[in-house]
Design an enzyme around this catalytic site. Structure first.
Site, PDB file in Angstrom:
ATOM      1  N   HIS A   1       0.816  -1.216   0.000  1.00 42.56           N
ATOM      2  CA  HIS A   1       0.000   0.000   0.000  1.00 42.56           C
ATOM      3  C   HIS A   1       0.854   1.272   0.000  1.00 42.56           C
ATOM      4  CE1 HIS A   1       0.515  -0.135   4.502  1.00 42.56           C
ATOM      5  NE2 HIS A   1       0.522   1.173   4.338  1.00 42.56           N
TER       6      HIS A   1
ATOM      7  N   SER B   1       4.987   2.492   7.920  1.00 45.06           N
ATOM      8  CA  SER B   1       4.503   1.379   7.110  1.00 45.06           C
ATOM      9  C   SER B   1       5.601   0.864   6.188  1.00 45.06           C
ATOM     10  CB  SER B   1       3.301   1.807   6.267  1.00 45.06           C
ATOM     11  OG  SER B   1       2.191   2.074   7.072  1.00 45.06           O
TER      12      SER B   1
ATOM     13  N   ASP C   1       0.011  -7.578   1.429  1.00 49.89           N
ATOM     14  CA  ASP C   1       0.449  -6.193   1.589  1.00 49.89           C
ATOM     15  C   ASP C   1       1.969  -6.092   1.564  1.00 49.89           C
ATOM     16  OD1 ASP C   1       0.156  -3.467   1.806  1.00 49.89           O
ATOM     17  OD2 ASP C   1       0.032  -3.476   3.995  1.00 49.89           O
TER      18      ASP C   1
END
Length: 242
Positions: free
Chosen positions: A38, A145, A68
């Site tokens: 993402h 992230s 992911d």
């Protein structure tokens, strides 16, 4: 590495360009970087800032939204790169010390600490197929992230992926062993190929068959066949109950 992504629109006058931040880590001397899917999804340009301050463009060579995870490539001419050792996430224990490295809100490289607070599935359907997601009390913010979750031996045991909105000290990381299972396919094919039938249904119990007097033998009852699926091409149809 600190990742800065530029996202462009098909209609730049109505929807201007936006930027996003994330993190990643180098797993071999050739400059292969592991991060979240993402972080780089739909990005037109991705710039990596290395720990020594060097800024380089990176290339996406593979992405898997189901886990992911994404694999990037740093310029080959700048290597060999310093890489991080990978650990074994199957050996993690609740209460174990954990460290998160990233660049929260793009403020520069930052280290936060906490413990492994749980090992289990993410709340809701967030697309991650591994049921053993790591929960940690180490603060995770936008910009973390894709960054590494590290144990006290300096080995990467997870990839920071999400935080629970409205909560404090509840972050999630993808186990590094999950990344190991898809890494080769992402590097060589750019995606993960998974078997797919395109049917859903159930195994009716003998009690259910007798209760409704359904004229069925014991077996799998097909309730839905997806259009264009291998099951549809094979001629499978939904079961009739009348």
């Amino acid at each position: 590495v600190f990742l800065s992504s530029l996202y462009t629109s098909d209609h730049p006058l109505l929807d201007p360009m936006v930027t996003g931040v994330g993190a990643g880590f180098i797993i071999d001397e050739d400059g292969t970087v592991l991060t979240n899917a993402h972080v780089v999804e739909r990005a037109s340009t991705i710039t990596a800032t290395l720990f020594d301050g060097q800024q380089v463009r990176v290339e996406v060579i593979g992405s898997d939204p189901d886990t992911d995870l994404a694999v990037l490539r740093l310029p080959r001419g700048n290597g060999p790169y310093a890489m991080v050792p990978l650990g074994d996430s199957d050996q993690l224990l609740v209460g174990q010390r954990a460290l998160v490295v990233g660049s929260p809100f793009g403020l520069g490289f930052t280290l936060t600490s906490g413990i492994i607070s749980g090992l289990g599935p993410l709340p809701g359907k967030l697309g991650l197929m591994d049921a053993r997601i790591i929960r940690t009390t180490a603060p995770i913010n936008p910009g973390n992230s894709g960054g590494p979750l590290v144990d006290t031996h300096g080995q990467v045991v997870g990839i920071s992926t999400a935080m629970l909105a409205g909560a404090q000290n509840i972050g999630f990381a993808i186990p590094i062993n999950t990344a190991k299972t898809v890494l080769a396919e992402l590097k060589h094919h750019g995606r993960v190929v998974r078997p797919w039938l395109g049917i859903s249904g159930k195994f009716p119990t003998r009690e259910l068959i007798n209760l409704f007097a359904i004229p069925l033998r014991e077996g799998f009852l097909i309730e839905d066949v997806e259009d264009g699926s291998p099951a549809a091409h094979a001629g499978l149809r939904t079961g009739a109950l009348d």
